[in-house]
Design an enzyme around this catalytic site. Structure first.
Site, PDB file in Angstrom:
ATOM      1  N   ASN A  76       0.873  -1.176   0.000  1.00  0.00           N
ATOM      2  CA  ASN A  76       0.000   0.000   0.000  1.00  0.00           C
ATOM      3  C   ASN A  76       0.909   1.226   0.000  1.00  0.00           C
ATOM      4  O   ASN A  76       1.475   1.582   1.026  1.00  0.00           O
ATOM      5  CB  ASN A  76      -0.882  -0.040   1.265  1.00  0.00           C
ATOM      6  CG  ASN A  76      -1.675   1.242   1.447  1.00  0.00           C
ATOM      7  OD1 ASN A  76      -1.769   2.059   0.539  1.00  0.00           O
ATOM      8  ND2 ASN A  76      -2.252   1.414   2.628  1.00  0.00           N
ATOM      9  N   TRP A  77       1.028   1.816  -1.168  1.00  0.00           N
ATOM     10  CA  TRP A  77       1.960   2.951  -1.288  1.00  0.00           C
ATOM     11  C   TRP A  77       1.421   4.247  -0.684  1.00  0.00           C
ATOM     12  O   TRP A  77       2.148   5.224  -0.566  1.00  0.00           O
ATOM     13  CB  TRP A  77       2.295   3.207  -2.765  1.00  0.00           C
ATOM     14  CG  TRP A  77       3.220   2.204  -3.368  1.00  0.00           C
ATOM     15  CD1 TRP A  77       3.824   1.137  -2.747  1.00  0.00           C
ATOM     16  CD2 TRP A  77       3.670   2.169  -4.731  1.00  0.00           C
ATOM     17  NE1 TRP A  77       4.608   0.449  -3.642  1.00  0.00           N
ATOM     18  CE2 TRP A  77       4.531   1.062  -4.863  1.00  0.00           C
ATOM     19  CE3 TRP A  77       3.422   2.965  -5.845  1.00  0.00           C
ATOM     20  CZ2 TRP A  77       5.156   0.748  -6.076  1.00  0.00           C
ATOM     21  CZ3 TRP A  77       4.026   2.643  -7.052  1.00  0.00           C
ATOM     22  CH2 TRP A  77       4.887   1.548  -7.161  1.00  0.00           C
ATOM     23  N   LYS A  78       0.131   4.265  -0.371  1.00  0.00           N
ATOM     24  CA  LYS A  78      -0.490   5.497   0.152  1.00  0.00           C
ATOM     25  C   LYS A  78      -0.238   6.648  -0.840  1.00  0.00           C
ATOM     26  O   LYS A  78      -0.172   6.406  -2.037  1.00  0.00           O
ATOM     27  CB  LYS A  78       0.009   5.788   1.568  1.00  0.00           C
ATOM     28  CG  LYS A  78      -0.112   4.535   2.452  1.00  0.00           C
ATOM     29  CD  LYS A  78       0.082   4.788   3.909  1.00  0.00           C
ATOM     30  CE  LYS A  78      -0.090   3.468   4.662  1.00  0.00           C
ATOM     31  NZ  LYS A  78      -0.036   3.621   6.100  1.00  0.00           N
ATOM     32  N   HIS A  80      -9.555   1.488   4.819  1.00  0.00           N
ATOM     33  CA  HIS A  80      -8.258   1.650   5.481  1.00  0.00           C
ATOM     34  C   HIS A  80      -8.400   2.623   6.661  1.00  0.00           C
ATOM     35  O   HIS A  80      -9.191   3.562   6.599  1.00  0.00           O
ATOM     36  CB  HIS A  80      -7.227   2.176   4.484  1.00  0.00           C
ATOM     37  CG  HIS A  80      -5.846   2.178   5.059  1.00  0.00           C
ATOM     38  ND1 HIS A  80      -5.382   3.216   5.839  1.00  0.00           N
ATOM     39  CD2 HIS A  80      -4.844   1.263   5.015  1.00  0.00           C
ATOM     40  CE1 HIS A  80      -4.146   2.923   6.240  1.00  0.00           C
ATOM     41  NE2 HIS A  80      -3.802   1.751   5.755  1.00  0.00           N
ATOM     42  N   GLU A  97      -6.714   5.051   7.598  1.00  0.00           N
ATOM     43  CA  GLU A  97      -6.536   6.473   7.264  1.00  0.00           C
ATOM     44  C   GLU A  97      -7.789   7.025   6.601  1.00  0.00           C
ATOM     45  O   GLU A  97      -8.140   8.191   6.773  1.00  0.00           O
ATOM     46  CB  GLU A  97      -5.284   6.643   6.385  1.00  0.00           C
ATOM     47  CG  GLU A  97      -4.027   6.492   7.237  1.00  0.00           C
ATOM     48  CD  GLU A  97      -2.839   5.860   6.535  1.00  0.00           C
ATOM     49  OE1 GLU A  97      -2.799   5.852   5.295  1.00  0.00           O
ATOM     50  OE2 GLU A  97      -1.948   5.350   7.252  1.00  0.00           O
ATOM     51  N   GLU A 148      -5.419  -4.469  10.786  1.00  0.00           N
ATOM     52  CA  GLU A 148      -4.387  -3.454  10.972  1.00  0.00           C
ATOM     53  C   GLU A 148      -4.683  -2.653  12.236  1.00  0.00           C
ATOM     54  O   GLU A 148      -5.481  -1.706  12.189  1.00  0.00           O
ATOM     55  CB  GLU A 148      -4.355  -2.503   9.771  1.00  0.00           C
ATOM     56  CG  GLU A 148      -4.023  -3.184   8.457  1.00  0.00           C
ATOM     57  CD  GLU A 148      -3.444  -2.203   7.445  1.00  0.00           C
ATOM     58  OE1 GLU A 148      -2.362  -2.479   6.928  1.00  0.00           O
ATOM     59  OE2 GLU A 148      -4.063  -1.150   7.197  1.00  0.00           O
ATOM     60  N   GLY A 188       2.384   2.679  10.722  1.00  0.00           N
ATOM     61  CA  GLY A 188       3.337   3.767  10.527  1.00  0.00           C
ATOM     62  C   GLY A 188       4.067   4.192  11.789  1.00  0.00           C
ATOM     63  O   GLY A 188       4.726   5.228  11.808  1.00  0.00           O
ATOM     64  N   SER A 200       3.352  -1.684  10.532  1.00  0.00           N
ATOM     65  CA  SER A 200       4.799  -1.732  10.800  1.00  0.00           C
ATOM     66  C   SER A 200       5.439  -3.072  10.457  1.00  0.00           C
ATOM     67  O   SER A 200       6.337  -3.552  11.169  1.00  0.00           O
ATOM     68  CB  SER A 200       5.100  -1.330  12.252  1.00  0.00           C
ATOM     69  OG  SER A 200       4.717   0.018  12.458  1.00  0.00           O
TER      70      SER A 200
END
Ligand code: PGA
Length: 246
Positions: A7-9, A93, A95, A164, A170, A209
Site C-alpha cells: 500500500n503505497w499510500k 483503510h 486512514e 491493521e 506507521g 509496521s
C-alpha cells in the site's frame, strides 16, 4: 495462495513508479507460489499497469466510491479501476476512516459495490490504542466486520481482510505475531458465523509496521495468510525481502 500487498499510500509519481517496478521485477521473478499485489495512488495506476504487463504481479487501488458515475467530485468508481486493470481495491483503510471520516455504513456500501462489479476488496479493520487498552479489541473488530459485511451473508465471491491495529500503522511498533494471531483467529471465527463461504476463501492479512526483519515471524502463524505493507513497501528491495521472507 498467500498474498503480500504493498500500500503505497500518497507516494510515487508515474515516473517514480516506473523506476520502482524496473528494480522490483528482477528481485521477485522466480516466485510463483505467492500472490504479490501493488496498490499505487490512482494517478500511478496506468504506469503500473504498463510496466507490470505480462508479469504475475497484481494491481489494486487504495480506495473507490460505490456509484459508477455521477456528480461526486474527486471520487473514483469501480468501473474506472477495472478498465485500468485493477483486480483489487483496499476498502476502509484506517486512514480513510480516521482522517477522512469514512464510517462502517459507507464501507459496507463500497464492499457491496465491489462484489457486484467484480473487483476483489481487501477490507481493513483494527482497533485504536484506547480500544486495546480498554480491552475492547475484539468488540471493535466485531462491530466493524458485522456492519461492513451486512447484506453480504449469502454471496459466494471472495474477499480478503486486513487486520491493521491503528496504533501499529506507521509507528514502527507492530503487534506481536502472537497478539496478531489471536485477533486473526477471532476474525476467522466471526467470518464463519457471518457467511460460511468466507471461512476458507478469505485471506486474513496482517498490517502495521511490517518490515523485512519481522515479516517472516508473522507468516509463521496459522491464521496469518498474508501481509499489507505500507512504509516498508516503498523501497523495492525492502518490499522484495518481505515478499521472500517465508
Ligand atoms: P505501515 O502501514 O506498514 O507503514 O505501518 C500499513 C498500512 O497502513 O497498510
Amino acid at each position: 495462495m498467500r498474498l503480500i500487498a504493498a500500500n503505497w499510500k500518497m507516494n510515487k509519481t508515474p515516473g517514480e513508479t516506473k523506476d520502482y517496478i524496473k528494480k522490483f521485477l528482477p528481485l521477485v521473478s522466480d516466485l510463483r507460489d505467492r500472490e504479490i499485489l501493488i496498490c499505487p495512488p490512482f494517478t500511478s495506476i496506468p504506469a503500473s499497469a504498463e510496466f507490470l504487463k505480462g508479469t504475475s504481479i497484481k494491481l489494486g487501488a487504495q480506495n473507490c466510491y460505490f456509484e459508477d458515475s455521477g456528480a461526486y467530485t474527486g471520487e473514483i468508481s469501480i468501473p474506472m479501476l477495472l478498465e485500468l486493470g485493477c483486480e483489487y481495491v483496499i476498502v476502509g483503510h484506517s486512514e480513510r476512516r480516521h482522517i477522512f471520516g469514512e464510517d462502517d455504513e459507507l464501507i459496507n456500501k463500497k464492499l457491496i459495490a465491489c462484489i457486484e462489479k467484480g473487483i476483489r476488496p481487501i477490507l481493513c479493520v483494527g482497533e485504536r490504542l484506547e480500544d486495546r487498552e480498554a480491552g475492547m479489541t475484539e468488540k471493535v473488530v466485531e462491530t466493524q466486520l458485522r456492519i461492513a459485511l451486512s447484506r453480504l451473508e449469502n454471496h459466494t465471491d471472495s474477499i480478503d481482510i486486513a487486520y491493521e491495529p491503528v496504533w501499529a500503522i506507521g509507528t514502527g511498533v507492530p503487534a506481536t505475531p502472537e497478539d496478531a494471531q489471536k485477533v486473526h483467529r477471532f476474525i476467522r471465527e466471526m467470518l464463519k458465523s457471518i457467511n460460511s463461504n468466507f471461512e476458507n476463501k478469505t485471506r486474513i492479512l496482517y498490517g502495521g509496521s511490517v518490515k523485512p526483519d519481522n515479516a517472516g515471524e508473522f507468516m509463521k502463524k496459522e491464521d496469518i495468510d498474508g501481509l499489507l505493507v505500507g512504509g516498508a513497501s516503498l523501497d523495492p528491495e525492502s518490499f522484495a525481502r518481505i515478499v521472500k521472507s517465508f
